[in-house]
Structures are given as structure tokens and as C-alpha cells.
Scaffold this motif. Structure first.
Motif, short mmCIF file in Angstrom:
data_model
loop_
_atom_site.label_atom_id
_atom_site.label_comp_id
_atom_site.label_asym_id
_atom_site.label_seq_id
_atom_site.Cartn_x
_atom_site.Cartn_y
_atom_site.Cartn_z
N LEU A 46 0.83 -1.19 0.00
CA LEU A 46 0.00 0.00 0.00
C LEU A 46 0.88 1.26 0.00
CD1 LEU A 46 -2.72 -1.08 2.60
CD2 LEU A 46 -2.58 -1.56 0.14
N SER A 47 0.24 2.41 -0.17
CA SER A 47 0.99 3.66 -0.31
C SER A 47 1.78 4.02 0.93
CB SER A 47 0.02 4.80 -0.67
OG SER A 47 -0.97 4.95 0.34
N ASP A 48 1.38 3.51 2.10
CA ASP A 48 2.12 3.83 3.33
C ASP A 48 3.15 2.75 3.68
OD1 ASP A 48 0.45 1.77 4.09
OD2 ASP A 48 -0.18 2.70 5.98
N GLY A 49 3.37 1.82 2.75
CA GLY A 49 4.37 0.77 2.97
C GLY A 49 3.83 -0.50 3.59
N THR A 50 2.58 -0.52 3.96
CA THR A 50 1.97 -1.73 4.51
C THR A 50 1.87 -2.80 3.42
OG1 THR A 50 0.67 -0.43 6.08
CG2 THR A 50 -0.06 -2.69 5.65
N VAL A 51 2.28 -4.02 3.75
CA VAL A 51 2.25 -5.12 2.79
C VAL A 51 1.08 -6.04 3.12
CG1 VAL A 51 3.51 -7.08 1.82
CG2 VAL A 51 4.75 -5.00 2.49
N VAL A 52 0.21 -6.25 2.13
CA VAL A 52 -0.98 -7.09 2.31
C VAL A 52 -0.83 -8.34 1.46
CG1 VAL A 52 -3.48 -7.23 2.11
CG2 VAL A 52 -2.39 -5.05 2.68
N THR A 53 -0.97 -9.50 2.08
CA THR A 53 -0.94 -10.78 1.37
C THR A 53 -2.30 -11.44 1.46
OG1 THR A 53 1.41 -11.08 1.90
CG2 THR A 53 0.18 -13.03 1.17
N VAL A 54 -2.88 -11.76 0.32
CA VAL A 54 -4.19 -12.41 0.25
C VAL A 54 -4.00 -13.77 -0.40
CG1 VAL A 54 -6.56 -12.26 -0.54
CG2 VAL A 54 -5.31 -10.17 0.01
N ARG A 55 -4.53 -14.81 0.23
CA ARG A 55 -4.41 -16.17 -0.31
C ARG A 55 -5.78 -16.84 -0.39
NH1 ARG A 55 -0.35 -16.12 3.69
NH2 ARG A 55 1.78 -16.03 2.85
N MET A 56 -5.95 -17.66 -1.43
CA MET A 56 -7.08 -18.57 -1.52
C MET A 56 -6.52 -19.98 -1.43
SD MET A 56 -10.33 -19.41 -2.13
CE MET A 56 -11.33 -18.33 -3.14
N SER A 81 -11.10 -21.17 1.23
CA SER A 81 -10.72 -20.45 2.44
C SER A 81 -9.88 -19.23 2.04
CB SER A 81 -9.90 -21.35 3.37
OG SER A 81 -9.53 -20.65 4.55
N ALA A 82 -10.32 -18.06 2.48
CA ALA A 82 -9.59 -16.81 2.23
C ALA A 82 -8.75 -16.47 3.45
CB ALA A 82 -10.58 -15.68 1.94
#
Length: 221
Positions: A46-56, A81-82
Motif C-alpha cells: 500500500l501507499s504507506d508501505g503496509t504489505v498485504v498478502t491475500v491467499r485462496m 478459504s480466504a
């Protein structure tokens, strides 16, 4: 000397083989078909450096003959499962919106629907479902509809009944699992496909952003 026991055993094998062929030629055509799906993973900063990982993970579909027993009816049961992980942020949390896009004679391989149909997805990949539930969708050729899996009943701020299509979580991890969610499709005389999506709203101290992961398309017949 003729071994009668051996003849009996051979005759039994022949009968079993004949029975198996009979099942393949008739009943198998009407049996449920289990389709394992590969799931997927998406990592976004994200723009503030936060890293988001999404898995199925654990995604699958079971395609079944319709109760209508006509070419314009399809039935499927889907499971998955998310899972969401957030790193590099403080005071984080989010909401997980799992769902599916279903299309009739359209290409949904690009994440929405191409070829003139709309799956109500904006330019950032966020989905605005066009159907409340997948239990009974009516879609004609060249059309696509999307829906959320969850329907969580809970009171609103005034105590009235409210329905949520997401699973909220606080902190750096969240997940939601569904099993045998029904997709019932009516009105599609041609080929039909479906595709899962996980749309995640992430809220940190500095930003609110959406991340959407798309699954692999699969045939409904």
C-alpha cells in the motif's frame, strides 16, 4: 479336467467388467464431478508501505446435474478459504469479502467479464455484486453476475436486523472459510463459467485500500 471354480471366477470378473462399462456409459454421465482448483496468492504494498498478502487455499467445486435436467440449468457447490496477512503497519484491521462471478458465453478469464458483459468490477478490481446470492442466478447469453458468499445476520446500531457480506478482523491476520456454497444457474443455453474472488478492505492508521485476488475460472458445463 475343467476347473469349474476357475470358470466361475472368470465369469464373475466378466460380469463385473460389464457392470462397470454400463455405469460408465449411463450413470457416470449424470454423476457429480469434483474439480480441485489451485487457489492463488496476491501480495500488494500500500501507499504507506503496509504489505498485504491475500491467499485462496483449499478451493474446489463440485459440478452436479441440475434438478431441472435441461441444458439451461447448472448446479455447483463451491468451497474455499480466504486468508489475509498484513505486515508493516500498526493499528490495522480489515474486512474480507469472498464471492464469485458467473458468466454465460462470456470470457471471465480476465477477472470480470469481457466481450460486452459486465461483472460490476471497477478499474481497481473492486467488485460490486449484481446478485444477492448464488443459490439461484438467472443469466442469459453474454451476461455475467457476481455475488458475495457471506450473509451474516447481526443487529445494526439501532438493534434492527442487518446482513453483512464480509468477515471483519482486527490486527494483522484474518480469514474466512466456506463449504458447499451453492451456485444455481438458470437460463444459460451455452457454456457457463464461474470464478472466485476475494476482495479485502484494509484499514491502517494512514490509508484505507482494497486488494482483490481472483481465482482460476472453471466450467459449469
Amino acid at each position: 479336467m475343467i476347473n469349474r471354480n476357475k470358470l466361475v471366477r472368470l465369469a464373475g470378473v466378466g460380469a463385473a467388467a460389464t457392470l462397470a462399462l454400463g455405469l460408465f456409459s449411463t450413470g457416470a454421465a449424470h454423476a457429480d464431478t469434483f474439480v480441485p482448483l489451485p487457489g492463488g496468492e496476491l501480495v500488494k504494498t500500500l501507499s504507506d508501505g503496509t504489505v498485504v498478502t491475500v491467499r485462496m487455499v483449499g478451493e474446489s467445486a463440485t459440478i452436479s446435474p441440475s434438478m431441472g435436467a435441461t441444458p439451461v440449468h447448472r448446479n455447483a457447490w463451491v468451497s474455499g478459504s480466504a486468508q489475509v496477512e498484513i505486515a508493516g503497519g500498526e493499528d490495522v484491521g480489515g474486512k474480507i469479502y469472498p464471492g464469485y462471478v458467473v458468466g454465460c458465453q462470456v470470457n471471465i478469464a480476465g477477472g470480470g467479464a469481457e466481450g460486452g458483459a459486465s461483472a460490476d468490477m471497477d478499474t481497481e478490481g473492486n467488485v460490486s455484486p449484481s446478485a444477492e446470492t448464488g443459490a439461484n442466478l438467472t443469466i442469459g447469453p453474454g451476461q455475467a453476475k457476481s455475488f458475495y458468499v457471506l450473509d451474516i445476520e447481526k443487529p445494526d446500531d439501532y438493534g434492527d436486523e442487518d446482513h453483512a457480506t464480509n468477515n471483519s478482523f482486527g490486527g494483522n491476520t484474518g480469514s474466512v472459510t466456506w463449504s458447499d456454497q451453492t451456485i444455481g444457474l438458470n437460463g444459460c443455453g451455452g457454456y457457463a463459467q464461474a470464478r472466485s474472488f476475494i476482495s479485502v478492505e484494509v484499514e491502517t492508521e494512514n490509508v484505507i485500500s482494497y486488494v482483490t485476488l481472483w481465482g482460476q475460472p472453471f466450467s459449469l458445463g
